[in-house]
Scaffold this motif. Structure first.
Motif, mmCIF file in Angstrom:
data_model
loop_
_atom_site.group_PDB
_atom_site.id
_atom_site.type_symbol
_atom_site.label_atom_id
_atom_site.label_comp_id
_atom_site.label_asym_id
_atom_site.label_seq_id
_atom_site.Cartn_x
_atom_site.Cartn_y
_atom_site.Cartn_z
ATOM 1 N N PHE A 188 2.170 30.469 20.603
ATOM 2 C CA PHE A 188 1.645 29.146 20.945
ATOM 3 C C PHE A 188 2.737 28.219 21.476
ATOM 4 O O PHE A 188 2.461 27.328 22.281
ATOM 5 C CB PHE A 188 0.921 28.534 19.751
ATOM 6 C CG PHE A 188 -0.466 29.066 19.574
ATOM 7 C CD1 PHE A 188 -1.495 28.639 20.405
ATOM 8 C CD2 PHE A 188 -0.749 30.021 18.613
ATOM 9 C CE1 PHE A 188 -2.782 29.138 20.269
ATOM 10 C CE2 PHE A 188 -2.034 30.526 18.462
ATOM 11 C CZ PHE A 188 -3.051 30.088 19.297
ATOM 12 N N CYS A 189 3.972 28.409 21.028
ATOM 13 C CA CYS A 189 5.076 27.623 21.601
ATOM 14 C C CYS A 189 5.275 27.971 23.074
ATOM 15 O O CYS A 189 5.518 27.093 23.907
ATOM 16 C CB CYS A 189 6.357 27.877 20.812
ATOM 17 S SG CYS A 189 6.408 27.041 19.209
ATOM 18 N N ILE A 190 5.161 29.266 23.403
ATOM 19 C CA ILE A 190 5.266 29.695 24.795
ATOM 20 C C ILE A 190 4.083 29.162 25.600
ATOM 21 O O ILE A 190 4.239 28.675 26.723
ATOM 22 C CB ILE A 190 5.334 31.238 24.886
ATOM 23 C CG1 ILE A 190 6.643 31.739 24.260
ATOM 24 C CG2 ILE A 190 5.231 31.698 26.339
ATOM 25 C CD1 ILE A 190 6.717 33.245 24.107
ATOM 26 N N LEU A 191 2.889 29.231 24.996
ATOM 27 C CA LEU A 191 1.695 28.691 25.653
ATOM 28 C C LEU A 191 1.851 27.197 25.916
ATOM 29 O O LEU A 191 1.483 26.698 26.987
ATOM 30 C CB LEU A 191 0.468 28.939 24.775
ATOM 31 C CG LEU A 191 -0.859 28.348 25.287
ATOM 32 C CD1 LEU A 191 -1.247 28.971 26.622
ATOM 33 C CD2 LEU A 191 -1.957 28.546 24.254
ATOM 34 N N ASN A 192 2.419 26.488 24.953
ATOM 35 C CA ASN A 192 2.654 25.053 25.103
ATOM 36 C C ASN A 192 3.527 24.769 26.324
ATOM 37 O O ASN A 192 3.220 23.885 27.141
ATOM 38 C CB ASN A 192 3.335 24.526 23.834
ATOM 39 C CG ASN A 192 3.307 23.023 23.726
ATOM 40 O OD1 ASN A 192 2.274 22.406 23.828
ATOM 41 N ND2 ASN A 192 4.472 22.430 23.510
ATOM 42 N N LEU A 193 4.599 25.531 26.469
ATOM 43 C CA LEU A 193 5.507 25.384 27.606
ATOM 44 C C LEU A 193 4.780 25.660 28.920
ATOM 45 O O LEU A 193 4.914 24.895 29.888
ATOM 46 C CB LEU A 193 6.690 26.340 27.445
ATOM 47 C CG LEU A 193 7.649 26.457 28.633
ATOM 48 C CD1 LEU A 193 8.311 25.124 28.935
ATOM 49 C CD2 LEU A 193 8.710 27.529 28.357
ATOM 50 N N ILE A 194 3.993 26.728 28.953
ATOM 51 C CA ILE A 194 3.269 27.099 30.168
ATOM 52 C C ILE A 194 2.283 26.010 30.577
ATOM 53 O O ILE A 194 2.189 25.638 31.756
ATOM 54 C CB ILE A 194 2.537 28.445 29.973
ATOM 55 C CG1 ILE A 194 3.563 29.581 29.838
ATOM 56 C CG2 ILE A 194 1.584 28.722 31.132
ATOM 57 C CD1 ILE A 194 2.950 30.906 29.428
ATOM 58 N N LEU A 195 1.551 25.473 29.607
ATOM 59 C CA LEU A 195 0.569 24.421 29.907
ATOM 60 C C LEU A 195 1.232 23.182 30.490
ATOM 61 O O LEU A 195 0.709 22.563 31.423
ATOM 62 C CB LEU A 195 -0.217 24.066 28.649
ATOM 63 C CG LEU A 195 -1.163 25.149 28.123
ATOM 64 C CD1 LEU A 195 -1.772 24.722 26.792
ATOM 65 C CD2 LEU A 195 -2.256 25.451 29.133
ATOM 66 N N TYR A 196 2.380 22.809 29.937
ATOM 67 C CA TYR A 196 3.118 21.672 30.489
ATOM 68 C C TYR A 196 3.573 21.976 31.913
ATOM 69 O O TYR A 196 3.457 21.132 32.812
ATOM 70 C CB TYR A 196 4.315 21.339 29.614
ATOM 71 C CG TYR A 196 4.054 20.318 28.536
ATOM 72 C CD1 TYR A 196 4.023 18.950 28.824
ATOM 73 C CD2 TYR A 196 3.853 20.700 27.218
ATOM 74 C CE1 TYR A 196 3.799 18.006 27.847
ATOM 75 C CE2 TYR A 196 3.626 19.756 26.217
ATOM 76 C CZ TYR A 196 3.598 18.413 26.541
ATOM 77 O OH TYR A 196 3.370 17.477 25.568
ATOM 78 N N LYS A 197 4.102 23.174 32.117
ATOM 79 C CA LYS A 197 4.610 23.550 33.435
ATOM 80 C C LYS A 197 3.498 23.553 34.478
ATOM 81 O O LYS A 197 3.721 23.217 35.653
ATOM 82 C CB LYS A 197 5.271 24.935 33.361
ATOM 83 C CG LYS A 197 6.633 24.949 32.689
ATOM 84 C CD LYS A 197 7.701 24.306 33.568
ATOM 85 C CE LYS A 197 9.089 24.489 33.002
ATOM 86 N NZ LYS A 197 10.128 23.879 33.878
ATOM 87 N N LEU A 198 2.297 23.921 34.047
ATOM 88 C CA LEU A 198 1.154 23.941 34.961
ATOM 89 C C LEU A 198 0.546 22.556 35.148
ATOM 90 O O LEU A 198 -0.350 22.372 35.976
ATOM 91 C CB LEU A 198 0.086 24.904 34.446
ATOM 92 C CG LEU A 198 0.437 26.394 34.468
ATOM 93 C CD1 LEU A 198 -0.663 27.211 33.809
ATOM 94 C CD2 LEU A 198 0.671 26.876 35.902
ATOM 95 N N GLY A 199 1.031 21.598 34.355
ATOM 96 C CA GLY A 199 0.514 20.231 34.456
ATOM 97 C C GLY A 199 -0.831 20.041 33.798
ATOM 98 O O GLY A 199 -1.559 19.090 34.126
ATOM 99 N N ILE A 200 -1.170 20.928 32.831
ATOM 100 C CA ILE A 200 -2.479 20.834 32.174
ATOM 101 C C ILE A 200 -2.338 20.915 30.643
ATOM 102 O O ILE A 200 -3.035 21.716 30.002
ATOM 103 C CB ILE A 200 -3.438 21.936 32.674
ATOM 104 C CG1 ILE A 200 -2.761 23.323 32.587
ATOM 105 C CG2 ILE A 200 -3.898 21.645 34.092
ATOM 106 C CD1 ILE A 200 -3.717 24.475 32.875
ATOM 107 N N PRO A 201 -1.473 20.118 30.036
ATOM 108 C CA PRO A 201 -1.305 20.207 28.580
ATOM 109 C C PRO A 201 -2.392 19.512 27.774
ATOM 110 O O PRO A 201 -2.515 19.733 26.572
ATOM 111 C CB PRO A 201 0.046 19.532 28.348
ATOM 112 C CG PRO A 201 0.092 18.479 29.422
ATOM 113 C CD PRO A 201 -0.553 19.132 30.617
#
Length: 218
Positions: A188-201
């Motif tokens: 989930f920490c990795i998912l959190n990073l990905i969502l931010y990077k995609l601009g959809i957190p």
């Protein structure tokens, strides 16, 4: 209280500030006055370098000293969020990420934000989410309870009540962040990073760790 030791584990988290800078760009113009309450080391403003009127305040003298070194191009001052020594109707946007839970009298902080915002100005606040899955599962071991300076952890309903009482209208309610999940935390920490990077957190559900409230001054 908020000395060098308090911030010893504080990291930049560039993905987080890049997202918020991008969000601010969508809602403001480069000539607008922007205020960050609880700016710590001023990392946000490194991603808004073309904004001419940036102001950061923090109760911590250590944080402001570091901000002036690390994140130049903004005006920084040591200031109490409940007693802003700033002119009224000055800012187009005020941001308070991980701040409101530290205030002894959060309503005073909300009143001060209202005072310094221009008409229809935007207030963005991020604070621990009492309805999160992490809180329900971890209970007393929840991340927000580990910091003794978190003295005002309120429910979404109570935050909305305070904001509306003080002449704000809510324009967006979301949850954000999944760094404290009770299950497969690394994933989930990795998912959190990905969502931010995609601009959809942002999440429409109630499960994420923090609550995001975006309001405008009436």
């Amino acid at each position: 209280m908020y000395d060098k030791k308090y911030f010893q584990d504080y990291k930049e988290q560039s993905f987080k500030w890049e997202f918020w800078a991008s969000y601010i760009r969508k809602k403001t113009k480069t000539e607008d006055n922007i205020l960050e309450i609880g700016c710590t080391y001023g990392f946000l403003f490194n991603y808004l370098k073309d904004y001419k009127n940036k102001y950061g305040i923090d109760i911590s003298e250590h944080a402001i000293k570091q901000a002036r070194i690390l994140s130049q191009g903004a005006e920084y001052k040591v200031m109490d969020a409940e007693k802003l020594t700033l002119k009224k109707d000055l800012f187009s946007l005020v941001l308070a990420i991980d701040v409101m839970e530290h205030l002894k009298h959060p309503e005073k902080g909300i009143q001060e934000v209202h005072r310094v915002l221009k008409h229809n100005g935007m207030f963005i606040m991020v604070t621990p989410n009492l309805e999160s899955l992490s809180h329900k599962e971890k209970e007393k071991a929840w991340f927000a309870y580990k910091d003794p300076t978190h003295i005002s952890i309120l429910s979404e309903k109570d935050w909305i009540k305070l904001l509306e009482k003080n002449r704000f209208r809510i324009v967006k309610l979301r949850t954000i962040d999944c760094f404290d999940f009770p299950y497969i935390n690394k994933f989930f920490c990795i998912l959190n990073l990905i969502l931010y990077k995609l601009g959809i957190p942002f999440n429409r559900g109630k499960w994420a760790d923090n609550l995001v409230i975006i309001a405008r001054k009436n």
